[in-house]
Design an enzyme around this catalytic site. Structure first.
Site, PDB file in Angstrom:
ATOM      1  N   GLU A  39     -35.135   1.219 -49.718  1.00  0.00           N
ATOM      2  CA  GLU A  39     -36.135   1.688 -50.667  1.00  0.00           C
ATOM      3  C   GLU A  39     -37.221   0.829 -50.480  1.00  0.00           C
ATOM      4  O   GLU A  39     -37.141  -0.198 -50.051  1.00  0.00           O
ATOM      5  CB  GLU A  39     -35.386   1.163 -51.972  1.00  0.00           C
ATOM      6  CG  GLU A  39     -36.273   1.632 -53.078  1.00  0.00           C
ATOM      7  CD  GLU A  39     -35.827   1.182 -54.547  1.00  0.00           C
ATOM      8  OE1 GLU A  39     -34.654   0.676 -54.536  1.00  0.00           O
ATOM      9  OE2 GLU A  39     -36.686   1.616 -55.200  1.00  0.00           O
ATOM     10  N   ARG A 265     -21.556  -6.922 -47.817  1.00  0.00           N
ATOM     11  CA  ARG A 265     -23.089  -7.298 -47.615  1.00  0.00           C
ATOM     12  C   ARG A 265     -22.935  -8.694 -47.037  1.00  0.00           C
ATOM     13  O   ARG A 265     -22.007  -9.537 -47.102  1.00  0.00           O
ATOM     14  CB  ARG A 265     -23.897  -7.410 -48.686  1.00  0.00           C
ATOM     15  CG  ARG A 265     -23.470  -7.968 -49.999  1.00  0.00           C
ATOM     16  CD  ARG A 265     -24.287  -7.735 -51.182  1.00  0.00           C
ATOM     17  NE  ARG A 265     -25.745  -8.212 -51.001  1.00  0.00           N
ATOM     18  CZ  ARG A 265     -26.656  -7.225 -51.196  1.00  0.00           C
ATOM     19  NH1 ARG A 265     -26.374  -5.988 -51.523  1.00  0.00           N
ATOM     20  NH2 ARG A 265     -27.991  -7.605 -51.215  1.00  0.00           N
ATOM     21  N   LYS A 275     -34.199  -8.626 -52.759  1.00  0.00           N
ATOM     22  CA  LYS A 275     -35.545  -8.284 -52.580  1.00  0.00           C
ATOM     23  C   LYS A 275     -36.101  -8.444 -53.776  1.00  0.00           C
ATOM     24  O   LYS A 275     -37.402  -8.863 -53.863  1.00  0.00           O
ATOM     25  CB  LYS A 275     -35.931  -6.548 -52.350  1.00  0.00           C
ATOM     26  CG  LYS A 275     -35.445  -6.041 -50.786  1.00  0.00           C
ATOM     27  CD  LYS A 275     -36.188  -5.000 -50.621  1.00  0.00           C
ATOM     28  CE  LYS A 275     -35.002  -3.965 -50.747  1.00  0.00           C
ATOM     29  NZ  LYS A 275     -35.328  -2.511 -50.312  1.00  0.00           N
TER      30      LYS A 275
HETATM   31  P1  ATP Z   1     -31.316  -5.877 -52.083  1.00  0.00           P
HETATM   32  O1  ATP Z   1     -30.265  -6.041 -52.648  1.00  0.00           O
HETATM   33  O2  ATP Z   1     -31.761  -7.169 -51.060  1.00  0.00           O
HETATM   34  O3  ATP Z   1     -32.252  -6.033 -53.346  1.00  0.00           O
HETATM   35  P2  ATP Z   1     -31.323  -3.467 -51.653  1.00  0.00           P
HETATM   36  O4  ATP Z   1     -29.739  -2.987 -51.309  1.00  0.00           O
HETATM   37  O5  ATP Z   1     -31.591  -2.876 -52.840  1.00  0.00           O
HETATM   38  O6  ATP Z   1     -31.705  -4.952 -51.150  1.00  0.00           O
HETATM   39  P3  ATP Z   1     -32.185  -1.465 -50.174  1.00  0.00           P
HETATM   40  O7  ATP Z   1     -33.517  -1.014 -49.415  1.00  0.00           O
HETATM   41  O8  ATP Z   1     -31.708  -0.274 -50.867  1.00  0.00           O
HETATM   42  O9  ATP Z   1     -32.085  -2.903 -50.473  1.00  0.00           O
HETATM   43  O10 ATP Z   1     -31.132  -1.415 -48.763  1.00  0.00           O
HETATM   44  C1  ATP Z   1     -30.962  -0.453 -47.795  1.00  0.00           C
HETATM   45  C2  ATP Z   1     -29.459  -0.647 -46.904  1.00  0.00           C
HETATM   46  O11 ATP Z   1     -29.566  -2.092 -46.731  1.00  0.00           O
HETATM   47  C3  ATP Z   1     -28.502  -0.386 -47.957  1.00  0.00           C
HETATM   48  O12 ATP Z   1     -27.622   0.624 -47.347  1.00  0.00           O
HETATM   49  C4  ATP Z   1     -28.022  -1.509 -48.517  1.00  0.00           C
HETATM   50  O13 ATP Z   1     -26.542  -1.390 -48.781  1.00  0.00           O
HETATM   51  C5  ATP Z   1     -28.447  -2.548 -47.334  1.00  0.00           C
HETATM   52  N1  ATP Z   1     -28.234  -3.763 -47.444  1.00  0.00           N
HETATM   53  C6  ATP Z   1     -29.008  -4.337 -48.254  1.00  0.00           C
HETATM   54  N2  ATP Z   1     -29.005  -5.650 -48.454  1.00  0.00           N
HETATM   55  C7  ATP Z   1     -27.685  -5.743 -47.392  1.00  0.00           C
HETATM   56  C8  ATP Z   1     -26.937  -7.288 -47.068  1.00  0.00           C
HETATM   57  N3  ATP Z   1     -27.216  -8.291 -47.749  1.00  0.00           N
HETATM   58  N4  ATP Z   1     -26.227  -7.094 -46.158  1.00  0.00           N
HETATM   59  C9  ATP Z   1     -25.824  -5.829 -45.649  1.00  0.00           C
HETATM   60  N5  ATP Z   1     -26.441  -4.885 -45.921  1.00  0.00           N
HETATM   61  C10 ATP Z   1     -27.475  -4.573 -46.906  1.00  0.00           C
HETATM   62 MG    MG Z   2     -30.679  -0.482 -52.922  1.00  0.00          MG
END
Ligand code: ATP
Ligand code: MG
Length: 561
Positions: A39, A265, A275
């Site tokens: 995102e 994760r 984020k």
């Molecule tokens: P955050 O939890 O840090 O705010 P998010 O999951 O909202 O991040 P996205 O931009 O939606 O951020 O993430 C893109 C991809 O990265 C998604 O498939 C998410 O599952 C993966 N992702 C995010 N954080 C992690 C992590 N700590 N370890 C592994 N994969 C991750």
């Molecule tokens: Mg997300």
């Protein structure tokens, strides 16, 4: 062996790769198509690197491909700056999506049509309840939700209202479109989840075309299907969304059937990978920006001097599992150190200079000595360094009254200067305040190159620079951003480490560091790995310490191992 199997190239071993292998072997899948779906509401962090390496990695290993798809369904939080940063960072990490750059917003029209399809099938309805009412009627983990009074609306009325939602007739929050599934489900995600909400906002790509936006759940699986994704890999928190993902696949006339798999994760000690928190760190001025070298963002790690290959290696080492865990920061540093040890040329830099004068070295004279660029790699060659009467050594390398185990410089003590000579400290010069300002030493000209012909030994070898040509530099040392191994993501400010950055304004570095390729990582002998910071100007060099030479985390965390 099937054709698909022959394209498999050293794929690793983990449950995701096992699934893919089995899918290809059984013919259930002919190919592997994955996607990385950020995102664009912040910069990518090292947790995302795990997802990127996994998605692009399996696609490459199994001869498939991986799409980069922006999950851009929330226009109020998204920004072009983030879009640019994401592309830069994925490329830097070493992956290429080629022509396959997509956006959930590319599919808004199709998604809208599918929403009408659900309405016509009696599987979605417009709900007029307020946000608070929706929340209050959702139920809990132990109690069923309550059905909405609007749940039995007829198809025609629903279509009419949904079209008017799209046409902009209603303000934000006035109505939502919900799937009609089961308010009594044990899974809260199936309790008539919201598919569309009203949001009068400018979207970075679609502008003002839309004032209703699909939810993550409604957009994600359908985007996967449109793109022909075979294995939709996401993190564990989406496990409970999978029944909804599948419900939508079953109830819509979709072009392909992807399958969602969840993996753990990445969590790292002394780090927050969220984020939301990272955004607050930036907005609140707790760090200098998204690329502050203390940040766990890819931009921050890059600025700190961490090679992309070290991150890929780290991700490979930690593997992919189905159970959440916290990885020790020392593991990441191990990968960084291992990589830099091989690639970084050695240089000498004195962080806290103490002047020494070699009394028996002729005034006005100097000589050049030869130094190895990499002691384990002769191909890295040598360079010339200047030796003269006035030098700088590290203040920490001298003690006037040394305790038993201090083997470095002290009154009367002889030590080796790296690549140069043995020197002996003869006299300590102090300021009126009692601070040591200078050491008067002598050198033994017979020890040139660092060995005594009579075989006598010294117990320490010090790094040094020549006062005549050493270049002043600012050096920035970094420590954990948080003072606890498990910082609280809620009230993170209380856990911030006030000493996470130490700025040394007046270090002295050997002149080669002022002319070398600015992007190259270097080892400052005995100090760690460093890189030049973009804050450097022609008149002022700035270096970041990427990582020290030894693991200090065991000490930081108070544990011995
Ligand atoms: P955050 O939890 O840090 O705010 P998010 O999951 O909202 O991040 P996205 O931009 O939606 O951020 O993430 C893109 C991809 O990265 C998604 O498939 C998410 O599952 C993966 N992702 C995010 N954080 C992690 C992590 N700590 N370890 C592994 N994969 C991750
Ligand atoms: Mg997300």
């Amino acid at each position: 062996m099937t054709a698909a199997e022959t394209t498999v190239r050293d794929a690793g071993q983990d449950f995701i790769r096992d699934i893919i292998r089995a899918d290809l072997a059984s013919g259930r899948r002919k190919t592997v198509v994955t996607r990385f779906p950020p995102e664009p509401n912040g910069y990518l962090h090292i947790g995302h690197a795990k997802s990127i390496c996994l998605n692009f990695g399996v696609a490459e290993e199994f001869g498939g491909h991986c799409n980069l798809r922006y999950d851009d369904t929330n226009p109020t939080k998204e920004d072009q700056e983030y879009i640019d940063a994401i592309e830069r960072d994925v490329r830097w990490l070493g992956f290429d999506w080629g022509e396959r750059l997509y956006h959930a917003s590319d599919y808004f029209e199709q998604l809208y049509d599918w929403a009408e399809h659900l309405i016509r099938a009696g599987k979605a309805y417009v709900d007029d309840q307020t946000q608070d009412e929706l929340r209050a009627t959702r139920g809990t983990l132990t109690e069923a939700g309550t059905e909405s009074p609007y749940r039995e609306r007829g198809v025609e009325e629903n279509l009419d209202l949904f079209r008017r939602m799209r046409a902009g007739e209603f303000p934000n929050g006035a109505r939502v479109l919900r799937a009609r599934i089961n308010m009594g489900s044990g899974n809260i995600n199936l309790r008539d989840p919201v598919l569309y909400r009203i949001l009068h906002a400018e979207h970075p790509r679609t502008g003002r075309t839309w004032c209703i936006y699909p939810s993550y759940d409604f957009a994600h699986g359908q985007s996967d299907s449109i793109e022909g994704i075979t294995h939709s890999l996401c993190t564990l928190e989406f496990e409970d969304h999978r029944p909804l993902y599948d419900w939508l696949l079953e109830n819509l006339p979709l072009p392909s059937r992807p399958h969602q798999y969840e993996f753990a994760r990445l969590n790292l000690t002394y780090t927050v990978l969220s984020k939301r928190v990272l955004t607050e760190l930036v907005r609140g001025g707790h760090v200098s920006g998204w690329d502050d070298p203390r940040m766990p963002t890819l931009a921050g790690l890059r600025r700190r001097g961490v090679p992309a290959a070290a991150i890929r290696d780290f991700v490979k080492r930690i593997g992919v599992a189905k159970a959440n865990s916290v990885v020790d920061m020392a593991m990441l540093e191990f990968s960084i150190r291992e990589h830099l040890n091989k690639t970084a040329q050695r240089r000498m830099a004195v962080l806290r200079p103490l002047k020494i004068v070699i009394e028996n070295y002729p005034e006005g004279r100097s000589e050049e000595l030869e130094a190895f660029n990499h002691p384990e790699d002769p191909a890295a060659g040598t360079r010339r360094i200047r030796f003269g009467r006035e030098l700088f050594v590290e203040r920490d390398d001298f003690m006037e009254n040394p305790p038993k185990k201090f083997f470095r410089l002290a009154p009367g003590r002889e030590v080796r200067l790296r690549y140069a000579f043995f020197i002996t400290c003869r006299e300590v010069v102090k300021s009126a305040a009692g601070e040591v300002t200078e050491l008067r030493c002598t050198y033994d000209p017979a020890t040139k190159g660092g060995n005594a012909p009579d075989g006598r030994k010294v117990q320490a070898t010090l790094h040094w620079v020549a006062a005549a040509d050493a270049v002043p530099a600012e050096v920035r040392l970094y420590y954990p951003l948080f003072s606890r191994p498990d910082p609280n993501a809620g009230d993170f400010a209380a856990d911030l480490n006030p000493g996470s950055r130490e700025i040394i304004a007046e270090a002295r570095v050997e002149p080669a560091l002022a002319v070398d390729n600015a992007d190259d990582a270097v080892q400052f002998e005995r100090q760690g790995y460093f890189c030049r910071d973009p804050d450097s100007t022609p008149n002022r060099l700035v270096f970041n310490r990427t990582v020290g030479l030894r693991d200090t985390w065991a000490k930081v965390s108070g544990g011995g191992s």
